[in-house]
Scaffold this active site. Structure first.
Site, PDB file in Angstrom:
ATOM      1  N   ASP A  13       0.888  -1.261   0.120  1.00  0.00           N
ATOM      2  CA  ASP A  13       0.038  -0.090  -0.086  1.00  0.00           C
ATOM      3  C   ASP A  13       0.885   1.383   0.061  1.00  0.00           C
ATOM      4  O   ASP A  13       0.493   2.103   1.013  1.00  0.00           O
ATOM      5  CB  ASP A  13      -0.931  -0.062   1.157  1.00  0.00           C
ATOM      6  CG  ASP A  13      -1.908  -1.087   1.252  1.00  0.00           C
ATOM      7  OD1 ASP A  13      -1.895  -1.977   0.250  1.00  0.00           O
ATOM      8  OD2 ASP A  13      -2.628  -1.280   2.323  1.00  0.00           O
ATOM      9  N   ASP A  51      -4.951  -0.654  -1.651  1.00  0.00           N
ATOM     10  CA  ASP A  51      -6.335  -0.485  -0.857  1.00  0.00           C
ATOM     11  C   ASP A  51      -7.004   0.201  -2.190  1.00  0.00           C
ATOM     12  O   ASP A  51      -6.578   1.144  -2.682  1.00  0.00           O
ATOM     13  CB  ASP A  51      -6.334   0.411   0.313  1.00  0.00           C
ATOM     14  CG  ASP A  51      -6.224  -0.246   1.539  1.00  0.00           C
ATOM     15  OD1 ASP A  51      -5.890  -1.373   1.466  1.00  0.00           O
ATOM     16  OD2 ASP A  51      -6.220   0.456   2.553  1.00  0.00           O
ATOM     17  N   HIS A  53     -10.969   1.215  -2.040  1.00  0.00           N
ATOM     18  CA  HIS A  53     -12.232   1.321  -1.467  1.00  0.00           C
ATOM     19  C   HIS A  53     -13.235   1.943  -2.123  1.00  0.00           C
ATOM     20  O   HIS A  53     -12.934   2.872  -3.002  1.00  0.00           O
ATOM     21  CB  HIS A  53     -12.008   1.923  -0.220  1.00  0.00           C
ATOM     22  CG  HIS A  53     -11.135   1.125   0.964  1.00  0.00           C
ATOM     23  ND1 HIS A  53     -11.410   0.032   1.234  1.00  0.00           N
ATOM     24  CD2 HIS A  53     -10.039   1.913   1.556  1.00  0.00           C
ATOM     25  CE1 HIS A  53     -10.359  -0.542   2.250  1.00  0.00           C
ATOM     26  NE2 HIS A  53      -9.639   0.488   2.456  1.00  0.00           N
ATOM     27  N   HIS A  86     -10.389   6.805   3.000  1.00  0.00           N
ATOM     28  CA  HIS A  86      -9.212   6.854   2.315  1.00  0.00           C
ATOM     29  C   HIS A  86      -9.100   6.104   1.141  1.00  0.00           C
ATOM     30  O   HIS A  86      -9.942   4.969   1.170  1.00  0.00           O
ATOM     31  CB  HIS A  86      -8.149   6.534   3.383  1.00  0.00           C
ATOM     32  CG  HIS A  86      -8.243   5.153   3.992  1.00  0.00           C
ATOM     33  ND1 HIS A  86      -9.025   4.655   5.170  1.00  0.00           N
ATOM     34  CD2 HIS A  86      -7.427   3.781   3.612  1.00  0.00           C
ATOM     35  CE1 HIS A  86      -9.110   3.438   5.017  1.00  0.00           C
ATOM     36  NE2 HIS A  86      -8.101   2.875   4.262  1.00  0.00           N
ATOM     37  N   LYS A 113      -7.297  -4.657  -2.933  1.00  0.00           N
ATOM     38  CA  LYS A 113      -7.886  -5.144  -1.768  1.00  0.00           C
ATOM     39  C   LYS A 113      -8.675  -4.398  -1.216  1.00  0.00           C
ATOM     40  O   LYS A 113      -8.526  -2.929  -1.433  1.00  0.00           O
ATOM     41  CB  LYS A 113      -6.902  -5.865  -0.849  1.00  0.00           C
ATOM     42  CG  LYS A 113      -6.025  -4.784  -0.179  1.00  0.00           C
ATOM     43  CD  LYS A 113      -4.699  -5.241   0.509  1.00  0.00           C
ATOM     44  CE  LYS A 113      -3.878  -4.550   0.985  1.00  0.00           C
ATOM     45  NZ  LYS A 113      -4.359  -3.659   2.221  1.00  0.00           N
ATOM     46  N   CYS A 158      -1.664  -3.371   7.520  1.00  0.00           N
ATOM     47  CA  CYS A 158      -1.418  -4.180   6.418  1.00  0.00           C
ATOM     48  C   CYS A 158      -0.217  -4.786   6.191  1.00  0.00           C
ATOM     49  O   CYS A 158       0.032  -5.983   5.675  1.00  0.00           O
ATOM     50  CB  CYS A 158      -1.585  -3.119   5.363  1.00  0.00           C
ATOM     51  SG  CYS A 158      -3.454  -2.542   5.338  1.00  0.00           S
TER      52      CYS A 158
END
Length: 210
Positions: A13, A51, A53, A86, A113, A158
């Site tokens: 990340d 990440d 999202h 975020h 992810k 993470c």
């Protein structure tokens, strides 16, 4: 320490929102990006996690009226920390930090992810339900990887859970401590204690670069 064809670097990340100026900034996050870039040059196999999202992600405090970031709630799969919004898909905060550009170009894959709004994801191997795989383990096995080195953000979340899942999936797991940064001293200490129990090793970047 010798790096061989059965080794892979997992860069966890390395995104703008986790660096200074981002919505979930980790102190010193931007500062480790050039070091990670140097490390990546030593590996034939590099994989990056990201990440990714949606705005309605279950782990965002903004989606739970009256809840504050950095508090926990109970969800279907257990306890879940609530975070500031975020790494929302398509935003600059989700983009990779510019100082990691050559690493991203070299990466054999980018593992996204946390895109399921109902389940957060810390580990590069599994979502937080601990059942839904990302495909990373299968990719590494196909590449003949036996040992993974990890660097990135954040050490206590993470990076930690990816490193520990790597052991569970049968890989040797080594965290490059000075190429990672933690959110808080308390959770950093807890991660190190957990590494001792789970068989995750730590190494300095100096040992890999000299």
């Amino acid at each position: 320490m010798l790096i061989g064809p059965a080794d892979a670097l997992l860069v966890i990340d390395p995104q703008n929102d986790f660096c200074e100026g981002g919505s979930l900034a980790v102190e010193g996050g931007a500062g480790i990006m050039p070091l990670i870039d140097r490390l990546a040059a030593r590996f034939d196999r590099v994989v990056v996690t990201q990440d990714w999202h949606t705005q309605d992600q279950i782990s965002f405090a903004s989606n739970h009226p009256g809840a504050a970031p950095f508090t926990e709630i109970e969800v279907v799969y257990g306890r879940q920390m609530l975070w500031p919004d975020h790494c929302i898909q398509g935003t600059s905060g989700a983009d990779f930090h510019p100082d990691i550009a050559s690493t991203v170009r070299k990466a054999l894959a980018v593992i996204r992810k946390g895109y399921n709004p109902a389940v957060d994801s810390y580990s590069g191997f599994f979502e937080n339900d601990h059942r839904t795989p990302t495909g990373l383990a299968g990719l590494l096995r196909e590449l003949g990887v036996k040992r993974v080195f990890l660097a990135g953000l954040a050490f206590d979340y993470c990076v930690r859970f990816t490193a520990e899942d790597a052991v569970r999936e049968g890989f040797e797991s080594v965290v490059i401590a000075d190429a990672s940064r933690a959110i808080a001293p308390e959770t950093e200490a807890a991660a190190r204690e957990s590494f001792l129990r789970s068989g995750v090793a730590e190494v300095s970047a100096y040992r890999l670069l000299t």
